[in-house]
Design an enzyme around this catalytic site. Structure first.
Site, PDB file in Angstrom:
ATOM      1  CE  LYS A 172      -3.411  -1.168  -0.507  1.00 52.67           C
ATOM      2  NZ  LYS A 172      -3.791  -1.900  -1.765  1.00 52.67           N
TER       3      LYS A 172
ATOM      4  N   GLY B  87       2.477   2.297  -2.841  1.00 56.56           N
ATOM      5  CA  GLY B  87       2.649   2.798  -4.217  1.00 56.56           C
ATOM      6  C   GLY B  87       3.160   1.744  -5.195  1.00 56.56           C
ATOM      7  CB  THR B  88       2.941  -1.975  -5.084  1.00 53.63           C
ATOM      8  OG1 THR B  88       2.944  -1.879  -3.670  1.00 53.63           O
ATOM      9  CG2 THR B  88       3.745  -3.138  -5.578  1.00 53.63           C
TER      10      THR B  88
ATOM     11  CD1 TRP C 246       1.730   5.918 -10.126  1.00 54.39           C
ATOM     12  CD2 TRP C 246       1.575   6.735  -8.044  1.00 54.39           C
ATOM     13  NE1 TRP C 246       1.677   7.278 -10.224  1.00 54.39           N
ATOM     14  CE2 TRP C 246       1.579   7.811  -8.972  1.00 54.39           C
ATOM     15  CE3 TRP C 246       1.476   7.014  -6.681  1.00 54.39           C
ATOM     16  CZ2 TRP C 246       1.502   9.139  -8.548  1.00 54.39           C
ATOM     17  CZ3 TRP C 246       1.396   8.341  -6.269  1.00 54.39           C
ATOM     18  CH2 TRP C 246       1.411   9.389  -7.191  1.00 54.39           C
TER      19      TRP C 246
ATOM     20  CD1 TRP D  42      -1.661 -10.625 -12.940  1.00 56.76           C
ATOM     21  CD2 TRP D  42      -2.787  -9.003 -11.889  1.00 56.76           C
ATOM     22  NE1 TRP D  42      -2.966 -10.678 -13.366  1.00 56.76           N
ATOM     23  CE2 TRP D  42      -3.688  -9.701 -12.731  1.00 56.76           C
ATOM     24  CE3 TRP D  42      -3.266  -7.939 -11.120  1.00 56.76           C
ATOM     25  CZ2 TRP D  42      -5.041  -9.369 -12.823  1.00 56.76           C
ATOM     26  CZ3 TRP D  42      -4.617  -7.614 -11.223  1.00 56.76           C
ATOM     27  CH2 TRP D  42      -5.473  -8.320 -12.060  1.00 56.76           C
TER      28      TRP D  42
ATOM     29  CD1 TRP E 260       4.399  -8.542  -5.042  1.00 54.03           C
ATOM     30  CD2 TRP E 260       3.009  -8.344  -6.778  1.00 54.03           C
ATOM     31  NE1 TRP E 260       3.645  -7.403  -4.863  1.00 54.03           N
ATOM     32  CE2 TRP E 260       2.791  -7.255  -5.908  1.00 54.03           C
ATOM     33  CE3 TRP E 260       2.245  -8.422  -7.944  1.00 54.03           C
ATOM     34  CZ2 TRP E 260       1.848  -6.265  -6.163  1.00 54.03           C
ATOM     35  CZ3 TRP E 260       1.307  -7.433  -8.197  1.00 54.03           C
ATOM     36  CH2 TRP E 260       1.119  -6.370  -7.322  1.00 54.03           C
TER      37      TRP E 260
ATOM     38  CG  HIS F  98       4.622  -6.380  -1.238  1.00 55.59           C
ATOM     39  ND1 HIS F  98       4.651  -5.057  -1.598  1.00 55.59           N
ATOM     40  CD2 HIS F  98       3.401  -6.828  -1.636  1.00 55.59           C
ATOM     41  CE1 HIS F  98       3.508  -4.737  -2.200  1.00 55.59           C
ATOM     42  NE2 HIS F  98       2.741  -5.798  -2.228  1.00 55.59           N
TER      43      HIS F  98
ATOM     44  CB  SER G 112      -3.961   2.361   1.866  1.00 56.74           C
ATOM     45  OG  SER G 112      -4.117   1.808   0.596  1.00 56.74           O
TER      46      SER G 112
ATOM     47  CG  PHE H 181      -5.993   8.199  -8.523  1.00 58.08           C
ATOM     48  CD1 PHE H 181      -5.556   7.198  -7.670  1.00 58.08           C
ATOM     49  CD2 PHE H 181      -7.347   8.496  -8.554  1.00 58.08           C
ATOM     50  CE1 PHE H 181      -6.452   6.498  -6.858  1.00 58.08           C
ATOM     51  CE2 PHE H 181      -8.246   7.810  -7.751  1.00 58.08           C
ATOM     52  CZ  PHE H 181      -7.794   6.806  -6.899  1.00 58.08           C
TER      53      PHE H 181
ATOM     54  NE  ARG I 123      -8.496   3.596   0.527  1.00 59.58           N
ATOM     55  CZ  ARG I 123      -8.532   4.664   1.331  1.00 59.58           C
ATOM     56  NH1 ARG I 123      -9.689   5.082   1.783  1.00 59.58           N
ATOM     57  NH2 ARG I 123      -7.424   5.285   1.719  1.00 59.58           N
TER      58      ARG I 123
HETATM   59  P1  A3P Z   1      -5.391   4.437  -1.199  1.00 57.64           P
HETATM   60  O1  A3P Z   1      -5.997   3.185  -0.671  1.00 57.64           O
HETATM   61  O2  A3P Z   1      -4.944   5.374  -0.114  1.00 57.64           O
HETATM   62  O3  A3P Z   1      -6.250   5.117  -2.215  1.00 57.64           O
HETATM   63  P2  A3P Z   1      -0.238  -0.485  -3.530  1.00 57.64           P
HETATM   64  O4  A3P Z   1      -0.211  -0.425  -5.016  1.00 57.64           O
HETATM   65  O5  A3P Z   1       1.103  -0.431  -2.889  1.00 57.64           O
HETATM   66  O6  A3P Z   1      -1.087  -1.598  -3.061  1.00 57.64           O
HETATM   67  O7  A3P Z   1      -0.901   0.877  -3.036  1.00 57.64           O
HETATM   68  C1  A3P Z   1      -2.248   1.172  -3.296  1.00 57.64           C
HETATM   69  C2  A3P Z   1      -2.475   2.606  -2.929  1.00 57.64           C
HETATM   70  O8  A3P Z   1      -1.847   3.447  -3.927  1.00 57.64           O
HETATM   71  C3  A3P Z   1      -3.957   2.979  -2.920  1.00 57.64           C
HETATM   72  O9  A3P Z   1      -4.051   4.033  -1.972  1.00 57.64           O
HETATM   73  C4  A3P Z   1      -4.135   3.481  -4.348  1.00 57.64           C
HETATM   74  O10 A3P Z   1      -5.267   4.285  -4.526  1.00 57.64           O
HETATM   75  C5  A3P Z   1      -2.843   4.287  -4.504  1.00 57.64           C
HETATM   76  N1  A3P Z   1      -2.478   4.556  -5.905  1.00 57.64           N
HETATM   77  C6  A3P Z   1      -2.322   3.679  -6.901  1.00 57.64           C
HETATM   78  N2  A3P Z   1      -2.024   4.321  -8.050  1.00 57.64           N
HETATM   79  C7  A3P Z   1      -1.998   5.644  -7.754  1.00 57.64           C
HETATM   80  C8  A3P Z   1      -1.774   6.827  -8.529  1.00 57.64           C
HETATM   81  N3  A3P Z   1      -1.537   6.793  -9.824  1.00 57.64           N
HETATM   82  N4  A3P Z   1      -1.820   8.017  -7.880  1.00 57.64           N
HETATM   83  C9  A3P Z   1      -2.068   8.091  -6.558  1.00 57.64           C
HETATM   84  N5  A3P Z   1      -2.308   6.999  -5.785  1.00 57.64           N
HETATM   85  C10 A3P Z   1      -2.280   5.787  -6.372  1.00 57.64           C
END
Ligand code: A3P
Length: 286
Positions: free
Chosen positions: A44, A46-47, A49, A72, A77, A99, A129, A220, A247
């Site tokens: 959670k 920024g993976t 992203w 994926w 992973w 992770h 998150s 996003f 989210r």
């Molecule tokens: P939130 O639940 O706070 O919205 P991971 O990919 O590590 O599982 O992290 C997921 C989190 O990154 C979620 O946060 C998701 O909305 C956020 N996220 C994914 N892509 C994003 C983007 N392009 N810009 C901003 N937040 C992003």
């Protein structure tokens, strides 16, 4: 311990996608190549992203892979049961997600020239998150309530263990691997500047148009609309659609959830766990 998890080296892993064989494969057998690029995160932070950013940088901003292959499969992973099949025959340069804490990362990483991008995030936001993620995913333990979850998060009794140990572990190997540290918050504040920094680290010379494409498609909004990125391909029996994977995508959402007790507990734990660390984050004194 919840039935959803297994313990490996004292750390909780979701059983549905990991087993001792896949975890041992990742640490002991996986052969890192010098041109591999690792996307390393605590959950959670920024993976997904970073999976998008790396995919688009690799393709010089071309969107074909981004629009046709689930994230994926594009940036798999390494610890999951599917890793061997997805990664062994993949042509170089490979993009790999993990992770895993630094001490369980592939041993061959530490004798390679592979590049590692470690993305971290305010643990308060990572906690919120993850709380929402655990309520929506059937292969993770559903939190009893936020009080209980905050305590578990701070003790590292959630998947992949403690945010603090994860960060410390990867900071601790910064002289052993080619590593760049990135924060979710900097990506939010300055996406273009962050992409340029990442390109520089990866020695990828993208022109302005390609950089524009990376920034636009990893936003996003764009990721939320892309079914190869937004996890809508996860079967509905595994993921409740009420809480989308994409989210909120903001910094500071913890303020909408934490009580005064949560804030005090978080702050006290943060102070204690980060004592003596020579690293500063924008969220240190919130
Ligand atoms: P939130 O639940 O706070 O919205 P991971 O990919 O590590 O599982 O992290 C997921 C989190 O990154 C979620 O946060 C998701 O909305 C956020 N996220 C994914 N892509 C994003 C983007 N392009 N810009 C901003 N937040 C992003």
């Amino acid at each position: 311990m919840s039935d959803h998890y297994m313990l490996h080296d004292g750390i909780l892993f979701p059983k549905m996608v990991h087993d001792d064989i896949s975890l041992n494969y990742a640490t002991n057998e996986f052969q890192v190549r010098d041109d591999d690029v690792f996307n390393v995160t605590y959950p959670k932070c920024g993976t997904v992203w970073m999976q998008e950013i790396l995919t688009l940088i690799k393709s010089n901003g071309d969107t074909e892979a981004f629009l046709t292959i689930p994230n994926w499969d594009r940036v798999p992973w390494i610890e999951q049961m599917t890793a061997k099949q997805l990664l062994e025959n993949q042509p170089s340069p490979r993009l790999i997600t993990t992770h895993l804490p630094a001490h369980l990362a592939p041993k061959s990483l530490y004798n390679s020239k592979a590049k590692v991008i470690y993305t971290t995030r305010n643990p308060r936001d990572a906690c919120i998150s993850l709380y929402h993620f655990c309520t929506s995913i059937s292969f993770l333990e559903t939190p009893k309530n936020l009080d209980d979850f905050v305590q578990k998060f701070l003790k590292g009794e959630v998947m992949f263990g403690s945010w603090f140990d994860h960060l410390k572990g990867w900071l601790g190997v910064k002289h052993k691997v080619e590593i760049m540290f990135q924060t979710y918050e900097d990506l939010l504040k300055d996406p273009r500047g962050s992409v340029i920094k990442i390109c520089k680290f990866l020695e990828k010379d993208l022109d302005e148009k390609a950089i524009d494409s990376v920034v636009a498609h990893s936003s996003f909004k764009s990721m939320k609309e892309n079914k190869m990125s937004n996890w809508s391909l996860v079967p509905p029996e595994m993921m409740d659609r009420k809480t989308p994977f994409m989210r909120k995508g903001q910094s500071g959402d913890w303020k909408n959830h934490f009580t005064k007790e949560h804030i005090d507990l978080f702050d006290a734990t943060y102070k204690e766990k980060m004592k003596g660390m020579d690293v500063k984050f924008s969220w240190d004194s919130l």
